[in-house]
Each structure stands twice: as structure tokens, then as C-alpha cells.
Design a protein around this motif. Structure first.
Motif, mmCIF file in Angstrom:
data_model
loop_
_atom_site.group_PDB
_atom_site.id
_atom_site.type_symbol
_atom_site.label_atom_id
_atom_site.label_comp_id
_atom_site.label_asym_id
_atom_site.label_seq_id
_atom_site.Cartn_x
_atom_site.Cartn_y
_atom_site.Cartn_z
ATOM 1 N N GLN A 1 -10.667 5.854 22.744
ATOM 2 C CA GLN A 1 -11.098 5.265 24.021
ATOM 3 C C GLN A 1 -9.958 5.028 25.008
ATOM 4 O O GLN A 1 -10.151 5.072 26.214
ATOM 5 N N VAL B 1 -12.814 11.411 22.434
ATOM 6 C CA VAL B 1 -11.796 12.467 22.522
ATOM 7 C C VAL B 1 -10.682 12.120 21.539
ATOM 8 O O VAL B 1 -10.522 10.958 21.169
ATOM 9 N N PRO C 1 -6.511 3.921 17.924
ATOM 10 C CA PRO C 1 -5.489 3.020 17.371
ATOM 11 C C PRO C 1 -5.688 2.751 15.878
ATOM 12 O O PRO C 1 -4.711 2.638 15.129
ATOM 13 N N ALA C 2 -6.952 2.675 15.424
ATOM 14 C CA ALA C 2 -7.201 2.413 14.000
ATOM 15 C C ALA C 2 -6.751 3.607 13.167
ATOM 16 O O ALA C 2 -6.042 3.451 12.162
ATOM 17 N N ASP D 1 -13.263 -0.162 15.825
ATOM 18 C CA ASP D 1 -14.520 -0.506 16.493
ATOM 19 C C ASP D 1 -15.751 -0.022 15.730
ATOM 20 O O ASP D 1 -16.849 -0.513 15.983
ATOM 21 N N ARG E 1 -13.339 -5.633 19.467
ATOM 22 C CA ARG E 1 -13.264 -4.378 20.216
ATOM 23 C C ARG E 1 -12.005 -4.249 21.075
ATOM 24 O O ARG E 1 -12.062 -4.001 22.273
ATOM 25 N N GLN E 2 -10.858 -4.437 20.455
ATOM 26 C CA GLN E 2 -9.590 -4.297 21.170
ATOM 27 C C GLN E 2 -8.693 -3.318 20.412
ATOM 28 O O GLN E 2 -8.837 -3.121 19.197
ATOM 29 N N ALA E 3 -7.739 -2.737 21.133
ATOM 30 C CA ALA E 3 -6.839 -1.771 20.497
ATOM 31 C C ALA E 3 -6.024 -2.437 19.384
ATOM 32 O O ALA E 3 -5.815 -1.852 18.320
ATOM 33 N N CYS F 1 -10.211 -6.233 28.960
ATOM 34 C CA CYS F 1 -9.148 -5.239 29.154
ATOM 35 C C CYS F 1 -8.704 -5.192 30.612
ATOM 36 O O CYS F 1 -7.520 -5.095 30.908
ATOM 37 N N ASN G 1 -2.307 -5.408 27.496
ATOM 38 C CA ASN G 1 -2.350 -6.456 26.466
ATOM 39 C C ASN G 1 -1.958 -5.957 25.084
ATOM 40 O O ASN G 1 -2.150 -6.658 24.102
ATOM 41 N N SER H 1 -8.988 9.245 15.542
ATOM 42 C CA SER H 1 -7.586 9.174 15.977
ATOM 43 C C SER H 1 -7.372 8.187 17.117
ATOM 44 O O SER H 1 -6.575 8.417 18.011
ATOM 45 N N VAL I 1 -15.349 16.033 12.272
ATOM 46 C CA VAL I 1 -16.001 16.018 10.959
ATOM 47 C C VAL I 1 -17.508 16.087 11.223
ATOM 48 O O VAL I 1 -18.038 15.337 12.049
ATOM 49 N N GLY J 1 -10.802 14.470 15.579
ATOM 50 C CA GLY J 1 -11.965 14.671 16.431
ATOM 51 C C GLY J 1 -11.675 15.754 17.445
ATOM 52 O O GLY J 1 -10.521 16.198 17.608
HETATM 53 C C1 LIG Z 1 -12.045 2.264 29.515
HETATM 54 C C2 LIG Z 1 -11.559 1.423 28.365
HETATM 55 C C3 LIG Z 1 -10.445 0.631 28.544
HETATM 56 C C4 LIG Z 1 -9.981 -0.140 27.492
HETATM 57 N N1 LIG Z 1 -8.868 -0.906 27.701
HETATM 58 C C5 LIG Z 1 -8.374 -1.631 26.665
HETATM 59 C C6 LIG Z 1 -7.211 -2.401 26.853
HETATM 60 O O1 LIG Z 1 -6.627 -2.470 27.942
HETATM 61 N N2 LIG Z 1 -6.750 -3.107 25.781
HETATM 62 C C7 LIG Z 1 -7.375 -3.086 24.567
HETATM 63 O O2 LIG Z 1 -6.893 -3.704 23.633
HETATM 64 N N3 LIG Z 1 -8.497 -2.379 24.378
HETATM 65 C C8 LIG Z 1 -9.014 -1.647 25.406
HETATM 66 N N4 LIG Z 1 -10.161 -0.932 25.223
HETATM 67 C C9 LIG Z 1 -10.816 -0.979 23.908
HETATM 68 C C10 LIG Z 1 -10.059 -0.068 22.942
HETATM 69 O O3 LIG Z 1 -9.891 1.188 23.539
HETATM 70 C C11 LIG Z 1 -10.815 0.069 21.637
HETATM 71 O O4 LIG Z 1 -11.043 -1.209 21.077
HETATM 72 C C12 LIG Z 1 -10.030 0.910 20.649
HETATM 73 O O5 LIG Z 1 -9.720 2.172 21.191
HETATM 74 C C13 LIG Z 1 -10.802 1.102 19.358
HETATM 75 O O6 LIG Z 1 -10.017 1.909 18.537
HETATM 76 P P1 LIG Z 1 -10.636 2.721 17.328
HETATM 77 O O7 LIG Z 1 -9.489 3.380 16.684
HETATM 78 O O8 LIG Z 1 -11.508 1.867 16.525
HETATM 79 O O9 LIG Z 1 -11.619 3.811 17.973
HETATM 80 P P2 LIG Z 1 -11.582 4.750 19.233
HETATM 81 O O10 LIG Z 1 -10.462 4.476 20.139
HETATM 82 O O11 LIG Z 1 -12.976 4.687 19.758
HETATM 83 O O12 LIG Z 1 -11.340 6.184 18.589
HETATM 84 C C14 LIG Z 1 -12.329 6.796 17.823
HETATM 85 C C15 LIG Z 1 -11.799 8.134 17.382
HETATM 86 O O13 LIG Z 1 -12.709 8.745 16.475
HETATM 87 C C16 LIG Z 1 -12.834 10.104 16.782
HETATM 88 N N5 LIG Z 1 -14.104 10.563 16.241
HETATM 89 C C17 LIG Z 1 -15.345 10.108 16.497
HETATM 90 N N6 LIG Z 1 -16.265 10.823 15.813
HETATM 91 C C18 LIG Z 1 -15.554 11.727 15.078
HETATM 92 C C19 LIG Z 1 -15.910 12.748 14.161
HETATM 93 N N7 LIG Z 1 -17.183 13.015 13.851
HETATM 94 N N8 LIG Z 1 -14.929 13.494 13.597
HETATM 95 C C20 LIG Z 1 -13.620 13.250 13.885
HETATM 96 N N9 LIG Z 1 -13.227 12.290 14.747
HETATM 97 C C21 LIG Z 1 -14.190 11.554 15.332
HETATM 98 C C22 LIG Z 1 -12.708 10.164 18.296
HETATM 99 O O14 LIG Z 1 -12.314 11.447 18.719
HETATM 100 C C23 LIG Z 1 -11.593 9.150 18.493
HETATM 101 O O15 LIG Z 1 -10.369 9.759 18.287
HETATM 102 C C24 LIG Z 1 -10.654 -0.141 26.241
HETATM 103 C C25 LIG Z 1 -11.788 0.650 26.072
HETATM 104 C C26 LIG Z 1 -12.238 1.434 27.114
HETATM 105 C C27 LIG Z 1 -13.469 2.300 26.922
#
Ligand SMILES: Cc1cc2nc3c(=O)[nH]c(=O)nc-3n(C[C@H](O)[C@H](O)[C@H](O)COP(=O)(O)OP(=O)(O)OC[C@H]3O[C@@H](n4cnc5c(N)ncnc54)[C@H](O)[C@@H]3O)c2cc1C
Length: 321
Positions: A44, A40, A13-14, A282, A289-291, A140, A53, A11, A86, A34
Motif C-alpha cells: 500500500q 502492487v 512492510p510485513a 493488515d 493498519r499502520q506500516a 496517515c 510516522n 511484499s 500466488v 505479488g
Molecule cells: C494511501 C495510503 C497511505 C498510507 N499511509 C501510511 C502512512 O503514512 N503511515 C503508515 O504507517 N501507514 C500508512 N498506510 C497504511 C500502510 O500502508 C499499511 O498499514 C501497510 O502497508 C500494511 O502492510 P502489509 O505488509 O500488511 O500489507 P500491504 O502493504 O497491503 O502489502 C500487501 C502485499 O501483498 C501482496 N499480495 C497480495 N495478494 C498477493 C498474492 N496473491 N500473491 C502475492 N502477493 C500478494 C501485494 O502485492 C503487496 O505487496 C497507508 C495506506 C494507504 C492505502
């Protein structure tokens, strides 16, 4: 047996973007948000403050607020969000079986958005100064007023550390690169750029020990590894560039992963090696590795899933619609 059209795992951004698109396509997606595995619910960005951004927010937006808004948008389009981890998937059978801590769901299609976890050092004071000087992402956070014209440190010796250090020279007056060994793992080109940059000082055989300050980070203790000598380094920023761990333990043996454990996707698509399973964000991207890129690939995965489901033999899908 009830079979869902589409399960989205994760849950960030993807995951929420995939849910918005799949919801609007009337697929009634189930989102496992999750609970405690791999981060969480919300991903992230729940661990950060200002996101400066993400397009559409000229004044910036708080990470948790942005994720709340994405969740609300997914709910508006009839995504069913379940706050549960999961714990197992079976992609060898159809429909796929997805086992969460509290329930088992069967689905024709799955989008994996479980993200990656930035590795931390768990230094003394780290929790206090996280987002107040300590960060795992220069792109970031580098432009924060905290670091403008200041001295900062980057920990790591690979290409990511080199990239972070070089990026930070746009804002910081001086960047100390703390390298644990007497050599870098970064590519030759990156090494040349680093070593010849007048704002970067590489500190060989040097590790951070603890972090200190008041409401923000002011200085760190570092150790010279060969001699054990401890000294203080005045820095306003400490950036970890020691790697990320993709949250793919669940998928080992079921999907093709690369050497670092990221899910391999097919060319420009988000398709994995199993038809009916896509990966976004990600968990399949160690480069951007950006939102916004995570959200972009979440959109792609949902569109690909929608088209794939529509191509399946009549009667075999849309059982949950
Ligand atoms: C401190 C910090 C600051 C950041 N600041 C920025 C910023 O300013 N701008 C920007 O563009 N990017 C920023 N980023 C990067 C950005 O957060 C990530 O690139 C983005 O969140 C990736 O999104 P995602 O959906 O791939 O995964 P994530 O955000 O990593 O989400 C993964 C999800 O999967 C869930 N999950 C994992 N395992 C399981 C499971 N077994 N069962 C169910 N659910 C599960 C987790 O609970 C979570 O909800 C930052 C990252 C960090 C750590």
C-alpha cells in the motif's frame, strides 16, 4: 522434490520485515512479492507520497522509497524475491504447496502478508486528487499541511468513519461527515462523541459524486439522496472510511478467517490455526493498519517461524539452507 524452509507471500512492510528477519536467521526465504493480485509489489505504501510516522525518518520519507529500502535490506540477507502472484495454496499437505502464476514451490513454513485493500469510491477526479486531498487514512495523512485549519469531509457511517472524523478535528477547522443513510452504524459511544463535537457536522443521506480542484482538491459535489439535489461543498480533504477488503480469497477454506475475512491469529502470536503458517500485517489486523505495526508483526512471524522450524524433527527441515 526441493523443499524451501519458508515462503513469504506479500511484499509490504510485513512481508519484507519477515524476509529480513528470516534471511538473517539463514532460512533463505522465498518472497512472492505479488504482481497484480491484492495491490502492487511493495504494498500500500507504493500508492502514497510522504510517510511521516515511520520511525527513523524525522523529515518523512516517500512511500515507494521506504519500500525500496526494505526490499534492498531483504535482498542483502539473501531473501529471494519473486515478482509473481500466488494463485493457490494447499495447507492440507506437508510440505505445503504454494502455486504462483509461473511456478510451484513447496515449503515447510509459510508467512502470509497479503495485506488489505482500502475500498475506494472511484469518483470522477479521484485519480487526480489521490494524495492531493483524497486519502483513505486520516491517521496517515491528517497532519498534512493541506488540511491544517481547513474544512474536510469523511465518507462513511461506521466506527472507522467516526474515528477518522474525530481524529481529523485535531487539524481541520471543520469536518463534514457524509453519511449515506439517516443513521450511523458506529457504536453508541462513538455516535455520542461525534454528534456532540462542535467541529463535526453530520450530513445525513448525503453521498459524494465528484471531486474538483486544480493541483489539489478544492471542492466536491454531493447529493442529497432522498431529493436528488446536488450541491457543492468546499473542502480541502476527502477521506474514505468505507472499509478495507483483506486479501484472503486464496485462504478461504484453508485457514480460520473472521467474519470480515481477516485471518485469525492466536492471541499475542501471529500463528494461524495451521501449525507452520503465520499471518502478519493488515491481513490479520483491522484495528491498527499502520506500516510500523505491519512491520512489527512481520518480525514476530519470522521469529516464530524460525523457532518452530528449529523444533521440528531433525532432517525434516532446512533442506534449502
Ligand atoms: C494511501 C495510503 C497511505 C498510507 N499511509 C501510511 C502512512 O503514512 N503511515 C503508515 O504507517 N501507514 C500508512 N498506510 C497504511 C500502510 O500502508 C499499511 O498499514 C501497510 O502497508 C500494511 O502492510 P502489509 O505488509 O500488511 O500489507 P500491504 O502493504 O497491503 O502489502 C500487501 C502485499 O501483498 C501482496 N499480495 C497480495 N495478494 C498477493 C498474492 N496473491 N500473491 C502475492 N502477493 C500478494 C501485494 O502485492 C503487496 O505487496 C497507508 C495506506 C494507504 C492505502
Amino acid at each position: 522434490m526441493e523443499v524451501e524452509n519458508l515462503v513469504i507471500i506479500g511484499s509490504g512492510p510485513a512481508g519484507y520485515t519477515a524476509a529480513i528477519y528470516a534471511g538473517r536467521a539463514q532460512l533463505k526465504p522465498i518472497v512472492f512479492e505479488g504482481f497484480e493480485a491484492g495491490g502492487v509489489p511493495g504494498g500500500q505504501l507504493m500508492t502514497t507520497t510522504d510517510v511521516e510516522n515511520f520511525p527513523g525518518f524525522p523529515e518523512g520519507i516517500q512511500g515507494p522509497h521506504l519500500m525500496h529500502q526494505m526490499r534492498q535490506q531483504a535482498l542483502r540477507w539473501n531473501a529471494k524475491c519473486i515478482t509473481d502472484d500466488v494463485v493457490d495454496v494447499d495447507f492440507s499437505q506437508r510440505p505445503f504447496r504454494i502455486t504462483a502464476a509461473e511456478q510451484v514451490v513447496y515449503a515447510h513454513a509459510v508467512i502470509i502478508c497479503t495485506g488489505a485493500t482500502a475500498q475506494r469510491l472511484h469518483l470522477l477526479g479521484e485519480e487526480t486528487f489521490w494524495n492531493n486531498g483524497i486519502s483513505a487514512c486520516a491517521i496517515c495523512d491528517g497532519a498534512s499541511p493541506l488540511f491544517k485549519g481547513a474544512e474536510v469531509a469523511v465518507v462513511g457511517g461506521g466506527d472507522s468513519a467516526a474515528e477518522e472524523a474525530l481524529y481529523l478535528t485535531k487539524y481541520a477547522r471543520k469536518v463534514h461527515l457524509l453519511v449515506r443513510r439517516d443513521r450511523l452504524r458506529a457504536s453508541k459511544t462513538m455516535q455520542d462523541r461525534l454528534l456532540n463535537h462542535h467541529q463535526i457536522q453530520v450530513r445525513w443521506n448525503c453521498i459524494p459524486l465528484s471531486t474538483h480542484g486544480d493541483d489539489v482538491l478544492r471542492w466536491i459535489r454531493v447529493q442529497d439522496v432522498p431529493t436528488g439535489a446536488v450541491s457543492e461543498l468546499s473542502v480541502s480533504g476527502l477521506f474514505y472510511a468505507i472499509g478495507h477488503t483483506p486479501n484472503t480469497q486464496l485462504f478461504r477454506g484453508q485457514l480460520m478467517l473472521d467474519e470480515a475475512g481477516y485471518i485469525q491469529t492466536n492471541g499475542k502470536s501471529t500463528a494461524t490455526n495451521i501449525p507452520g503458517v503465520w499471518a502478519a500485517g493488515d491481513v490479520q489486523d483491522h484495528h491498527y493498519r499502520q506500516a510500523i505495526t505491519a512491520a512489527g508483526t512481520g518480525c514476530m512471524a519470522a521469529l516464530e517461524a524460525e523457532r518452530w522450524l528449529a523444533e521440528q524433527p531433525a532432517g525434516s527441515i532446512l533442506s534449502a539452507a
